[in-house]
Design a protein around this motif. Sequence first.
Motif, short mmCIF file in Angstrom:
data_model
loop_
_atom_site.label_atom_id
_atom_site.label_comp_id
_atom_site.label_asym_id
_atom_site.label_seq_id
_atom_site.Cartn_x
_atom_site.Cartn_y
_atom_site.Cartn_z
N GLY A 1 13.00 138.09 97.59
CA GLY A 1 11.83 138.94 97.75
C GLY A 1 10.68 138.32 98.52
O GLY A 1 9.62 138.91 98.65
N ALA A 2 10.89 137.13 99.08
CA ALA A 2 9.83 136.47 99.84
C ALA A 2 9.56 137.22 101.14
O ALA A 2 10.48 137.77 101.75
N GLY A 3 8.30 137.25 101.54
CA GLY A 3 7.95 137.91 102.79
C GLY A 3 8.55 137.19 103.98
O GLY A 3 8.58 135.97 104.03
N VAL A 4 9.02 137.96 104.96
CA VAL A 4 9.65 137.39 106.15
C VAL A 4 8.80 137.66 107.38
O VAL A 4 8.52 136.77 108.16
N ALA A 5 8.38 138.92 107.56
CA ALA A 5 7.64 139.28 108.76
C ALA A 5 6.82 140.53 108.50
O ALA A 5 7.04 141.25 107.54
N GLU A 6 5.88 140.78 109.39
CA GLU A 6 5.09 142.00 109.35
C GLU A 6 5.38 142.74 110.65
O GLU A 6 5.29 142.16 111.73
N ARG A 7 5.75 144.02 110.53
CA ARG A 7 6.15 144.79 111.71
C ARG A 7 5.32 146.06 111.82
O ARG A 7 4.76 146.53 110.85
N SER A 8 5.28 146.62 113.03
CA SER A 8 4.61 147.90 113.24
C SER A 8 5.39 149.00 112.54
O SER A 8 6.62 148.98 112.51
N ASP A 9 4.69 149.97 111.98
CA ASP A 9 5.31 151.10 111.28
C ASP A 9 5.05 152.36 112.10
O ASP A 9 3.91 152.83 112.19
N ALA A 10 6.08 152.88 112.73
CA ALA A 10 5.93 154.03 113.62
C ALA A 10 5.47 155.26 112.86
O ALA A 10 5.90 155.54 111.75
N SER A 11 4.58 156.00 113.50
CA SER A 11 4.08 157.26 112.93
C SER A 11 4.79 158.43 113.60
O SER A 11 5.57 158.25 114.54
N ALA A 12 4.49 159.64 113.14
CA ALA A 12 5.05 160.84 113.76
C ALA A 12 4.61 160.95 115.21
O ALA A 12 5.38 161.36 116.09
#
Length: 64
Positions: free
Chosen positions: A45-56
């Motif tokens: 459960g350790a954090g790996v990366a932060e990514r963009s979250d696409a919207s509509a």
Amino acid sequence: MQRFTAALRRAARRRFATTSTLYVDGAAAPASDGQRVNTHTPADGAGVAERSDASADDARGAIA
């Protein structure tokens, strides 16, 4: 088991660290609304990366 978990975490960081933006129409760009999502390794459960979250709106732009 700890060595395996650490190795899995390192591999996941290498794989996902470069995918922090969206890739649409041949170009990389952040999400239009600035939203981000955290990626976690299933091993612990350790954090790996932060990514963009696409919207509509991002999806509509990709389709256009």
